[in-house]
Design a protein around this motif. Structure first.
Motif, PDB file in Angstrom:
ATOM      1  N   HIS A 158       0.166  25.436  -4.502  1.00 61.73           N
ATOM      2  CA  HIS A 158       0.019  26.851  -4.186  1.00 61.73           C
ATOM      3  C   HIS A 158       0.203  27.700  -5.447  1.00 61.73           C
ATOM      4  O   HIS A 158      -0.755  28.267  -5.948  1.00 61.73           O
ATOM      5  CB  HIS A 158       1.018  27.256  -3.079  1.00 61.73           C
ATOM      6  N   CYS A 218       7.870  22.297   0.186  1.00 59.72           N
ATOM      7  CA  CYS A 218       8.018  23.181  -0.977  1.00 59.72           C
ATOM      8  C   CYS A 218       9.068  24.238  -0.656  1.00 59.72           C
ATOM      9  O   CYS A 218       9.004  24.903   0.383  1.00 59.72           O
ATOM     10  CB  CYS A 218       6.688  23.839  -1.318  1.00 59.72           C
ATOM     11  N   HIS A 265       7.554  28.540  -0.452  1.00 60.47           N
ATOM     12  CA  HIS A 265       6.987  29.143   0.768  1.00 60.47           C
ATOM     13  C   HIS A 265       6.911  28.152   1.924  1.00 60.47           C
ATOM     14  O   HIS A 265       6.202  28.396   2.899  1.00 60.47           O
ATOM     15  CB  HIS A 265       5.582  29.709   0.499  1.00 60.47           C
TER      16      HIS A 265
END
Ligand code: FES
Length: 115
Positions: free
Chosen positions: A44, A66, A69
């Motif tokens: 991302h 992760c 987020h």
């Protein structure tokens, strides 16, 4: 030349381990005896994935998560199943497993894609 990352006894099943070597960041996950190694970079925003040292997995130790987020990745494939990078993949690191030692070719660490 091969560079040692860790011994398999240092990585228990259903756990993960962050590794920094020559300034490059990788992590390894072990699931059902199988070891998977990825670059420690979320597809991302490119941030490291862990929320605490060696904490790369979700609450069930079923998926890679992760910390930034909350994207969730399949351990075996590195594919993002849920989150802003859905459909993208963590980048696997080619490694060798011999005599209980996981190592990576020095050339892999020097590739421009290494982080
Ligand atoms: S940086 Fe990993 S989900 Fe946004």
């Amino acid at each position: 030349m091969m560079v040692k990352l860790f011994s398999t006894h240092e990585l228990k099943d259903d756990s993960a381990k962050g590794i920094e070597i020559d300034g490059k960041r990788l992590f390894a996950v072990r699931k059902q005896g199988e070891i998977h190694v990825y670059w420690n970079r979320c597809p991302h925003l490119g941030t490291p994935l862990e929320w605490e040292q060696d904490k790369f997995l979700d609450g069930d130790n079923a998926l890679i998560q992760c910390a930034t987020h909350g994207a969730l990745f399949q351990i075996e494939s590195g594919k993002c199943l849920v989150g802003p990078c859905r459909g993208k993949h963590l980048q696997p690191v080619p490694f060798e497993l011999a005599d209980g030692v996981v190592s990576v070719a020095e050339a892999v660490l020097k590739r421009p894609s290494a982080i």
